[in-house]
Design a protein around this motif. Structure first.
Motif, PDB file in Angstrom:
ATOM      1  N   ASN A  59     -14.780 -34.294  10.348  1.00 30.72           N
ATOM      2  CA  ASN A  59     -13.611 -34.905  11.061  1.00 30.72           C
ATOM      3  C   ASN A  59     -12.169 -33.300  10.728  1.00 30.72           C
ATOM      4  N   SER A  89     -17.069 -39.567   6.459  1.00 29.27           N
ATOM      5  CA  SER A  89     -17.689 -40.743   7.051  1.00 29.27           C
ATOM      6  C   SER A  89     -19.416 -40.910   6.908  1.00 29.27           C
ATOM      7  N   SER A  90     -19.466 -42.212   6.753  1.00 27.51           N
ATOM      8  CA  SER A  90     -21.580 -42.010   6.400  1.00 27.51           C
ATOM      9  C   SER A  90     -21.628 -42.646   7.800  1.00 27.51           C
ATOM     10  N   SER A  91     -21.657 -42.411   8.671  1.00 25.17           N
ATOM     11  CA  SER A  91     -22.005 -42.706   9.943  1.00 25.17           C
ATOM     12  C   SER A  91     -23.673 -42.460  10.176  1.00 25.17           C
ATOM     13  N   PRO A  92     -24.818 -43.361  10.174  1.00 25.76           N
ATOM     14  CA  PRO A  92     -25.484 -42.904  10.369  1.00 25.76           C
ATOM     15  C   PRO A  92     -25.930 -41.703  11.666  1.00 25.76           C
ATOM     16  N   ASP A  93     -25.663 -42.150  12.606  1.00 22.90           N
ATOM     17  CA  ASP A  93     -25.208 -40.968  13.635  1.00 22.90           C
ATOM     18  C   ASP A  93     -24.639 -39.587  13.433  1.00 22.90           C
ATOM     19  N   ASP A  94     -23.526 -39.294  12.951  1.00 21.84           N
ATOM     20  CA  ASP A  94     -23.175 -38.482  12.321  1.00 21.84           C
ATOM     21  C   ASP A  94     -24.115 -38.090  11.391  1.00 21.84           C
ATOM     22  N   LYS A  95     -24.527 -38.209  10.302  1.00 20.32           N
ATOM     23  CA  LYS A  95     -25.320 -37.867   9.725  1.00 20.32           C
ATOM     24  C   LYS A  95     -26.740 -37.430  10.890  1.00 20.32           C
ATOM     25  N   ARG A  96     -27.129 -37.888  11.491  1.00 22.12           N
ATOM     26  CA  ARG A  96     -28.731 -37.513  12.871  1.00 22.12           C
ATOM     27  C   ARG A  96     -27.990 -36.216  13.130  1.00 22.12           C
ATOM     28  N   THR A 108     -21.350 -37.727   1.899  1.00 19.00           N
ATOM     29  CA  THR A 108     -19.870 -39.079   2.526  1.00 19.00           C
ATOM     30  C   THR A 108     -19.418 -38.508   1.096  1.00 19.00           C
TER      31      THR A 108
END
Length: 129
Positions: A59, A89-96, A108
């Protein structure tokens, strides 16, 4: 050896990162940048001393971490640089998405300084001689 790089627009986060690295690896050459734009310009201007590892926040204004990662991985010279996404972020989408774009790690950010040091040590030790 080539420096370790941290790109984060938050001055406090850069300072914490720097303190953690100084405690963990006092002789490590750390370069701090506050924007993805600054990082890309620096890397393109001097390819003779590419970093061993780049930590990048997601970000950020102007050029976010995804855009920066994408630009690094599309550049024939810079794509070899390992990039660890280091974000709140701990978002799985951000990681993917990060891994799809070529990140080697997704971390994270921890609220605990000691946990942060453990996270960083675990990754950085794999890139030291």
């Amino acid at each position: 050896f080539s420096p370790l790089v941290c790109v984060d627009d938050d001055a406090d986060d850069r300072m914490l990162f720097q303190h953690a690295i100084e405690e963990l690896f006092p002789n490590l050459d750390l370069r701090l940048y506050e924007s993805g734009v600054e990082l890309i310009e620096r890397l393109k201007s001097d390819i003779s001393n590419l970093p061993r590892l780049v930590f990048i926040d997601l970000n950020m204004p102007v050029k976010n971490g995804f855009e920066c990662l994408d630009e690094l991985k599309r550049n024939r010279t810079l794509k070899c640089i390992p990039v660890a996404v280091y974000s709140t972020s701990s978002s799985p989408d951000d990681k993917r998405r990060s891994m799809h774009l070529g990140a080697t790690h997704f971390i994270t950010k921890s609220n605990s300084f000691s946990e942060m040091k453990e996270q960083l040590a675990e990754i950085i030790k794999n890139y030291l001689d």
